[in-house]
Design a protein around this motif. Structure first.
Motif, PDB file in Angstrom:
ATOM      1  N   SER A  39       6.052  -0.981   6.966  1.00  0.00           N
ATOM      2  CA  SER A  39       5.031  -0.471   6.061  1.00  0.00           C
ATOM      3  C   SER A  39       3.656  -0.900   6.525  1.00  0.00           C
ATOM      4  O   SER A  39       2.697  -0.131   6.470  1.00  0.00           O
ATOM      5  N   ASP A  43       0.612   1.380   7.614  1.00  0.00           N
ATOM      6  CA  ASP A  43      -0.717   1.324   7.026  1.00  0.00           C
ATOM      7  C   ASP A  43      -1.797   1.025   8.059  1.00  0.00           C
ATOM      8  O   ASP A  43      -2.972   0.910   7.690  1.00  0.00           O
ATOM      9  N   ARG A  51      -5.386   3.039   0.614  1.00  0.00           N
ATOM     10  CA  ARG A  51      -4.274   2.257   0.081  1.00  0.00           C
ATOM     11  C   ARG A  51      -4.310   2.212  -1.451  1.00  0.00           C
ATOM     12  O   ARG A  51      -3.279   2.310  -2.108  1.00  0.00           O
ATOM     13  N   ARG A  54      -3.163   5.576  -2.724  1.00  0.00           N
ATOM     14  CA  ARG A  54      -1.720   5.734  -2.536  1.00  0.00           C
ATOM     15  C   ARG A  54      -0.951   4.957  -3.612  1.00  0.00           C
ATOM     16  O   ARG A  54       0.029   5.456  -4.179  1.00  0.00           O
ATOM     17  N   ALA A  55      -1.396   3.743  -4.004  1.00  0.00           N
ATOM     18  CA  ALA A  55      -0.740   2.965  -5.058  1.00  0.00           C
ATOM     19  C   ALA A  55      -0.903   3.632  -6.432  1.00  0.00           C
ATOM     20  O   ALA A  55       0.023   3.644  -7.250  1.00  0.00           O
ATOM     21  N   GLU A  56      -2.083   4.236  -6.647  1.00  0.00           N
ATOM     22  CA  GLU A  56      -2.303   4.926  -7.917  1.00  0.00           C
ATOM     23  C   GLU A  56      -1.405   6.143  -8.065  1.00  0.00           C
ATOM     24  O   GLU A  56      -0.860   6.407  -9.143  1.00  0.00           O
ATOM     25  N   VAL A  57      -1.219   6.872  -7.012  1.00  0.00           N
ATOM     26  CA  VAL A  57      -0.341   8.053  -7.044  1.00  0.00           C
ATOM     27  C   VAL A  57       1.108   7.626  -7.286  1.00  0.00           C
ATOM     28  O   VAL A  57       1.842   8.242  -8.075  1.00  0.00           O
ATOM     29  N   ALA A  58       1.540   6.549  -6.626  1.00  0.00           N
ATOM     30  CA  ALA A  58       2.914   6.065  -6.827  1.00  0.00           C
ATOM     31  C   ALA A  58       3.120   5.610  -8.266  1.00  0.00           C
ATOM     32  O   ALA A  58       4.151   5.891  -8.891  1.00  0.00           O
ATOM     33  N   GLU A  59       2.125   4.934  -8.849  1.00  0.00           N
ATOM     34  CA  GLU A  59       2.229   4.506 -10.249  1.00  0.00           C
ATOM     35  C   GLU A  59       2.281   5.700 -11.186  1.00  0.00           C
ATOM     36  O   GLU A  59       3.031   5.709 -12.171  1.00  0.00           O
ATOM     37  N   HIS A  61       3.504   8.666 -10.567  1.00  0.00           N
ATOM     38  CA  HIS A  61       4.850   9.260 -10.510  1.00  0.00           C
ATOM     39  C   HIS A  61       5.839   8.467 -11.358  1.00  0.00           C
ATOM     40  O   HIS A  61       6.658   9.056 -12.076  1.00  0.00           O
ATOM     41  N   LEU A  62       5.762   7.141 -11.316  1.00  0.00           N
ATOM     42  CA  LEU A  62       6.672   6.321 -12.119  1.00  0.00           C
ATOM     43  C   LEU A  62       6.412   6.504 -13.616  1.00  0.00           C
ATOM     44  O   LEU A  62       7.346   6.606 -14.423  1.00  0.00           O
ATOM     45  N   ASP A  65       7.816   9.790 -14.894  1.00  0.00           N
ATOM     46  CA  ASP A  65       9.279   9.746 -15.078  1.00  0.00           C
ATOM     47  C   ASP A  65       9.652   9.006 -16.361  1.00  0.00           C
ATOM     48  O   ASP A  65      10.579   9.409 -17.079  1.00  0.00           O
TER      49      ASP A  65
END
Length: 323
Positions: A39, A43, A51, A54-59, A61-62, A65
């Protein structure tokens, strides 16, 4: 003794071959790159802003769900649980308030409160008129003289005699035995009339030096309140004795006992089933085990939903004519 030959000095070619063999050995036994290393390698070249995005987009998505799950909405909050508890308590209190025993207890408590308030009001009213009676009884005697001092005792001993009669009538009336003897009624009115007259006389027109309506009314207030309490209390207690705390056709209070009751069982009042049918129903309940073999009148009353008179008649019929 053997002589060791000297070790030949390694040549540059030997050193190069040894280093190459060591590198191949380390490459064979070294672990593969960890995900964190991969990883971190991925990066490489990404800025801090990339970065963070990218963390905001992953959060996001969670969170998307998890928002589809309604489980948190099904859990009661503290406020909801308090409201549900209060609603359940109110419903149970309402059901308890319809119970005949509870209604009888409420009526008895209210009757005690009313009798207590009436007696306290009567006592205060008679105490209020003590000053007026004392002035009438003293008849201008010097303050501190024996006649002036004994004048203070006129209203108390009249009030105590009146309270004896009123208290007896109130107590007996609360027990369903209204005391309406004319002699006692006349005694009550005699004491009240004397109290009223002695309070009003010094302030009547033509007697008082300067007549004042307000002063006359003020001194009549105590005797008038006493008359009102003595008149109203027996009526209120008689109304309480007529209360029926049971459901329709099922009075809670038992009947009054009478001497020399005929041995023949009375026929139940109203258009309900007769004694024979009720006795047969009681036998069926005994056979089914819902009533004991020798049930009491109260158990029969609750099982057949009838009055206490009828329940006693059914009990006696079961004991005298067992089937």
């Amino acid at each position: 003794m053997s002589v060791t030959s000297p070790t030949p000095e390694p040549t540059p070619e030997d050193i190069s071959q040894g280093l190459a063999a060591l590198e191949r050995h380390l490459a064979d036994v070294a672990p593969s790159a960890t995900p964190a290393t991969s990883s971190a390698a991925a990066d490489d070249g990404a800025t801090r802003r990339v970065r963070r995005l990218r963390a905001e987009v992953a959060e996001a998505h969670l969170l998307a769900d998890l928002q589809g799950d309604d489980a948190p909405l099904l859990v009661d909050t503290k406020r909801v649980r308090r409201r549900r508890k209060a609603a359940q308590e109110a419903a149970r209190l309402h059901v308890l308030g319809q119970d005949p025993a509870m209604r009888a207890w409420q009526a008895a408590r209210m009757r005690r409160v009313l009798v207590t308030c009436a007696m306290v009001s009567l006592t205060l009213a008679l105490a209020w008129s003590t000053a007026g009676v004392q002035r009438f009884a003293a008849d201008g005697a010097e303050p501190g003289s024996p006649a002036w001092l004994f004048a203070w005792l006129v209203e108390p001993f009249m009030s105590m005699a009146l309270l004896v009669v009123v208290g007896a009538r109130a107590y007996l009336g609360s027990r369903g035995a209204a005391l309406t003897d004319r002699t006692l009624v006349r005694i009550e009115w005699l004491f009240l009339g004397l109290t009223l007259g002695m309070n009003a006389w010094p302030y009547l027109p033509g007697v008082a030096e300067s007549f004042s309506v307000s002063r006359l009314v003020l001194h009549l207030l105590g005797p008038v309140v006493a008359v009102a309490v003595v008149t109203a209390l027996p009526i209120i207690l008689a109304a309480f004795t007529r209360l029926d705390h049971g459901t329709a056709g099922t009075p809670l209070t038992g009947p009054s006992y009478r001497a020399n009751v005929p041995t023949q069982h009375p026929r139940p009042r109203g258009d309900g089933p007769d004694l024979t049918d009720l006795t047969a129903r009681a036998r069926r309940l005994i056979a089914a085990g819902e009533l004991p073999a020798d049930p009491g009148a109260d158990k029969i009353r609750r099982a057949l939903r009838c009055g206490m008179d009828t329940a006693r008649a059914v009990r006696d019929s079961l004991s005298t004519d067992p089937a």
